[in-house]
Design an enzyme around this catalytic site. Structure first.
Site, PDB file in Angstrom:
ATOM      1  N   SER A  21       0.821  -1.205   0.000  1.00 17.75           N
ATOM      2  CA  SER A  21       0.000   0.000   0.000  1.00 17.75           C
ATOM      3  C   SER A  21       0.864   1.268   0.000  1.00 17.75           C
ATOM      4  O   SER A  21       1.894   1.334   0.677  1.00 17.75           O
ATOM      5  CB  SER A  21      -0.889   0.001   1.251  1.00 17.75           C
ATOM      6  OG  SER A  21      -1.581   1.214   1.382  1.00 17.75           O
ATOM      7  N   LYS A  45      -3.610   2.126  -2.102  1.00 21.18           N
ATOM      8  CA  LYS A  45      -3.185   3.134  -1.135  1.00 21.18           C
ATOM      9  C   LYS A  45      -4.189   3.265   0.008  1.00 21.18           C
ATOM     10  O   LYS A  45      -5.364   2.918  -0.124  1.00 21.18           O
ATOM     11  CB  LYS A  45      -2.995   4.472  -1.824  1.00 21.18           C
ATOM     12  CG  LYS A  45      -4.250   5.070  -2.420  1.00 21.18           C
ATOM     13  CD  LYS A  45      -3.929   6.361  -3.168  1.00 21.18           C
ATOM     14  CE  LYS A  45      -3.365   7.413  -2.243  1.00 21.18           C
ATOM     15  NZ  LYS A  45      -3.145   8.707  -2.942  1.00 21.18           N
ATOM     16  N   ASN A  69       9.180   9.064   4.411  1.00 22.13           N
ATOM     17  CA  ASN A  69       7.989   9.718   3.896  1.00 22.13           C
ATOM     18  C   ASN A  69       7.050  10.070   5.040  1.00 22.13           C
ATOM     19  O   ASN A  69       6.999   9.387   6.063  1.00 22.13           O
ATOM     20  CB  ASN A  69       7.275   8.837   2.858  1.00 22.13           C
ATOM     21  CG  ASN A  69       6.196   7.976   3.468  1.00 22.13           C
ATOM     22  OD1 ASN A  69       5.052   8.422   3.637  1.00 22.13           O
ATOM     23  ND2 ASN A  69       6.547   6.744   3.820  1.00 22.13           N
ATOM     24  N   LEU A  73      -1.377   9.774   4.451  1.00 23.38           N
ATOM     25  CA  LEU A  73      -2.605   9.094   4.003  1.00 23.38           C
ATOM     26  C   LEU A  73      -3.528  10.001   3.193  1.00 23.38           C
ATOM     27  O   LEU A  73      -4.743  10.003   3.382  1.00 23.38           O
ATOM     28  CB  LEU A  73      -3.373   8.532   5.217  1.00 23.38           C
ATOM     29  CG  LEU A  73      -2.653   7.420   5.984  1.00 23.38           C
ATOM     30  CD1 LEU A  73      -3.370   7.125   7.293  1.00 23.38           C
ATOM     31  CD2 LEU A  73      -2.565   6.157   5.140  1.00 23.38           C
ATOM     32  N   ASN A  99      -6.245  -1.100   1.777  1.00 18.83           N
ATOM     33  CA  ASN A  99      -5.613  -0.751   3.042  1.00 18.83           C
ATOM     34  C   ASN A  99      -6.494   0.288   3.737  1.00 18.83           C
ATOM     35  O   ASN A  99      -6.803   1.326   3.160  1.00 18.83           O
ATOM     36  CB  ASN A  99      -4.206  -0.198   2.783  1.00 18.83           C
ATOM     37  CG  ASN A  99      -3.477   0.191   4.044  1.00 18.83           C
ATOM     38  OD1 ASN A  99      -3.695   1.267   4.594  1.00 18.83           O
ATOM     39  ND2 ASN A  99      -2.585  -0.664   4.497  1.00 18.83           N
ATOM     40  N   ASN A 127      -4.202  -0.658   8.616  1.00 20.53           N
ATOM     41  CA  ASN A 127      -2.994   0.070   8.964  1.00 20.53           C
ATOM     42  C   ASN A 127      -3.153   0.601  10.385  1.00 20.53           C
ATOM     43  O   ASN A 127      -3.792   1.626  10.602  1.00 20.53           O
ATOM     44  CB  ASN A 127      -2.776   1.225   7.977  1.00 20.53           C
ATOM     45  CG  ASN A 127      -1.597   2.096   8.365  1.00 20.53           C
ATOM     46  OD1 ASN A 127      -0.847   1.777   9.284  1.00 20.53           O
ATOM     47  ND2 ASN A 127      -1.432   3.215   7.670  1.00 20.53           N
ATOM     48  N   CYS A 130      -1.578   4.216  12.569  1.00 23.44           N
ATOM     49  CA  CYS A 130      -2.197   5.542  12.615  1.00 23.44           C
ATOM     50  C   CYS A 130      -2.294   6.048  14.055  1.00 23.44           C
ATOM     51  O   CYS A 130      -2.430   5.259  14.991  1.00 23.44           O
ATOM     52  CB  CYS A 130      -3.598   5.493  12.013  1.00 23.44           C
ATOM     53  SG  CYS A 130      -3.627   4.974  10.302  1.00 23.44           S
ATOM     54  N   GLY A 244      11.899  -3.563   2.316  1.00 27.80           N
ATOM     55  CA  GLY A 244      13.164  -3.532   1.596  1.00 27.80           C
ATOM     56  C   GLY A 244      13.382  -4.633   0.587  1.00 27.80           C
ATOM     57  O   GLY A 244      14.523  -4.921   0.203  1.00 27.80           O
TER      58      GLY A 244
END
Length: 302
Positions: A21, A45, A69, A73, A99, A127, A130, A244
């Site tokens: 996402s 996303k 980053n 959202l 997501n 997620n 948050c 990664g």
């Protein structure tokens, strides 16, 4: 060719390669680079109950072997997704997973409930990194009670499988994993980004608008592999590994640590076609090493 089929929470995936996402848009953005039929799935996303503008710019910064980053959202909300985005992506030849993010357990639950009727969305990924507005901004995913509260609320409103994306910014990730499993999670994915910071020493200013951001990319992979290995030994639900992954060998490391599937994230920015040939690269590695089935190497390292 080796068998790459995997089953996660009752969902059959043609291969264990998913896109993470926030790194693959909604899918069509990568149509010029990727044949979607070669993917196990796309995780779109982050989607929230209400529209979000995201954080001010600058919100991305390159780091050695990775990036930071703090996008925040940015999205137009779940109703826009249902009315405008879903019709455009429901025909993609792969699984599409949404997501879901929120500021309270009720926000998560309501967002999930509005997604449930969508037939081509077989599951969601929560997620839980948050901030919990009721707890002064502490992320849901850094306490067992916070993580469980989100999963429990969503489980009451959403009957399809739930994947919970775990935060690495904790002392013991296995405690969080067990808490979400007990609360009704069907699978976990990890890791989300590590908190980091970068300073422009010439301008004597932070490189990100809100000072801190999430670190991703190859720099986090050893941490991710360790946490996947720990979690796979702590829970009885499938584990999806990310962090990664830039080549098949990276993915194999996650499988050996206990992951049943992997997600490709930051590498999509550097090589937009990578996810499209990852399954073939994994198959080549398995064939070269004499394996006939991906399950032969999942969790092979104790």
């Amino acid at each position: 060719m080796a068998n790459l089929n995997v089953n996660i929470a009752g969902i059959a995936f043609r291969n264990p390669v998913l896109t993470a996402s926030g790194t693959f848009g909604y899918g069509p953005e990568f149509a010029d680079f990727v044949d979607f039929s070669r993917l196990g799935g796309i995780i779109v996303k982050g989607t929230t109950l209400h529209p979000r503008e995201g954080n001010p710019y600058p919100r991305m910064a390159e780091t050695p072997a990775g990036m930071l980053n703090c996008v925040g959202l940015q999205n137009k909300g779940v109703d826009h997704f249902v009315s405008d985005i879903y019709p455009e992506i429901c025909g993609l030849d792969t699984h599409v997973i949404v997501n879901v993010a929120g500021s309270s357990p009720e926000d998560y639950a309501e967002c999930a409930a509005r997604l449930e009727p969508l037939e081509r969305i077989p599951c969601i990924e929560l997620n839980i990194s948050c901030p919990n507005v009721r707890e002064g901004g502490m992320a849901f995913g850094v306490t067992t009670s916070g993580a469980a509260s989100v999963v429990s609320a969503v489980r009451k409103r959403y009957s399809k499988p739930i994947i919970v994306k775990l935060s690495p910014n904790v002392t013991d990730i296995t405690e969080i994993a067990r808490a979400v499993e007990d609360a009704g999670a069907d699978a976990v994915s990890l890791i989300n980004t590590l908190m980091g910071m970068a300073i422009d020493i010439e301008r004597r200013k932070m490189k990100l608008s809100i000072r801190t951001g999430g670190l991703s990319g190859p720099a986090v992979r050893p941490v991710a592999v360790r946490m996947v290995w720990q979690t796979a030994h702590a829970v009885h639900i499938p584990v999806i590994g990310l962090g990664g992954i830039s080549c098949a060998e990276d993915a194999i490391e996650f499988f050996m640590a206990g992951a049943s599937a992997i997600e490709i994230g930051t590498a999509n920015f550097l090589s937009p076609s990578l996810s499209g040939h990852m399954a073939a690269d994994i198959d080549h590695w398995l064939d070269h090493h004499g394996y006939k089935d991906i399950h032969e190497i999942i969790g092979i390292v104790d």
